[in-house]
Design an enzyme around this catalytic site. Structure first.
Site, PDB file in Angstrom:
ATOM      1  N   VAL A 120       6.736  -2.262  -4.318  1.00 20.00           N
ATOM      2  CA  VAL A 120       5.742  -1.432  -5.000  1.00 20.00           C
ATOM      3  C   VAL A 120       5.664  -1.908  -6.447  1.00 20.00           C
ATOM      4  O   VAL A 120       6.688  -2.041  -7.117  1.00 20.00           O
ATOM      5  CB  VAL A 120       6.127   0.061  -4.955  1.00 20.00           C
TER       6      VAL A 120
ATOM      7  N   VAL B 135      10.971  -3.052  -6.543  1.00 17.93           N
ATOM      8  CA  VAL B 135      10.000  -2.961  -7.629  1.00 17.93           C
ATOM      9  C   VAL B 135       9.408  -4.335  -7.933  1.00 17.93           C
ATOM     10  O   VAL B 135      10.133  -5.285  -8.243  1.00 17.93           O
ATOM     11  CB  VAL B 135      10.646  -2.376  -8.898  1.00 17.93           C
ATOM     12  N   LYS B 136       8.080  -4.437  -7.835  1.00 19.80           N
ATOM     13  CA  LYS B 136       7.391  -5.686  -8.168  1.00 19.80           C
ATOM     14  C   LYS B 136       7.138  -5.736  -9.670  1.00 19.80           C
ATOM     15  O   LYS B 136       6.536  -4.833 -10.239  1.00 19.80           O
ATOM     16  CB  LYS B 136       6.067  -5.794  -7.412  1.00 19.80           C
ATOM     17  N   ILE B 137       7.602  -6.820 -10.266  1.00 19.29           N
ATOM     18  CA  ILE B 137       7.493  -7.026 -11.710  1.00 19.29           C
ATOM     19  C   ILE B 137       6.782  -8.359 -11.951  1.00 19.29           C
ATOM     20  O   ILE B 137       7.149  -9.373 -11.347  1.00 19.29           O
ATOM     21  CB  ILE B 137       8.884  -7.073 -12.373  1.00 19.29           C
TER      22      ILE B 137
END
EC number: 2.2.1.2
Length: 223
Positions: free
Chosen positions: A59, A85-87
């Protein structure tokens, strides 16, 4: 090689799970916005995906500053143990990845377009790096070549960060990823269906059924 679905469509995810082919899911704001509407809200879709998928679900944050990314990441992480977590691959993103790694929050560094970016993300502590092969193909480069180069670099230094091949457009991308030894490939549902199909399979099945009717005219199984 693990197969993730690149979608936020619940029906597609459920069908992929029923096929036994979904090891995880990747999403982004664009994919989720396509599904968010009417009675369904953004957060509700994310929660539903996290609930029905046993594996990792990526996400994406929307902040461009590291402090904001970290704050959003903590909220995403709180939604489920399988949340990743997409960064984005930026200097601020690398700061956020380092901080989140120290907090044992898994991250997926997205929008990677060359092997050095992948190396930097890995050094910052990313769980996954997502090179976008299709977008590189679009500008005349060989997107899969960087997967090969990243794999070589990671093997050279025994780097544990997983290579997650993204922006996949066709079965050839999937085949080459598997040959190179990528850890994960994330694909649209349409590509998943293409992987299953082959004209010779359909041709063979039709022939078998036609021959079976010679034994059982109504086509029923008679044992």
């Amino acid at each position: 090689m693990k197969i993730f679905l690149d979608t936020a469509n619940i029906s597609e995810i459920k069908e992929g799970i029923d096929l036994g082919l979904v090891d995880g899911v990747t999403t982004n704001p664009t994919l989720i916005s396509k599904e968010a509407g009417g009675s369904k809200k953004y957060a509700e879709i994310i929660k539903e995906i996290l609930k029905i998928v046993d594996g990792p679900v990526s996400v994406e944050v929307v902040s461009t500053k590291s402090d904001g990314m970290v704050e959003e990441a903590r909220k995403i992480h709180a939604l489920g143990d399988n949340a990743v977590v997409k960064i984005p691959m930026t200097d601020e993103g690398l700061k956020a990845i380092r901080k989140l790694s120290q907090e044992n929050i898994e991250t997926n560094c997205t929008l990677v377009f060359n092997p050095i970016q992948a190396l930097l993300a890995a050094k910052s502590g990313a769980t996954y790096v997502s090179p976008f092969v299709g977008r590189l193909d679009d500008i005349g480069q060989d997107g899969m070549q960087i997967i090969d180069e990243i794999k070589t670099i990671f093997n050279n230094y025994i780097i544990k960060t997983q290579i997650l091949v993204a922006s996949v457009r066709n079965p050839i991308h999937v085949l080459r990823a598997a040959i190179i030894g990528a850890d994960v490939v994330t694909i649209p549902f349409s590509v998943l269906k293409l992987l299953i199909k082959h004209p010779k399979t359909d041709e063979g099945l039709t022939r078998f059924l036609e021959d079976w009717k010679k034994v059982s005219p109504d086509g029923k199984f008679i044992i």
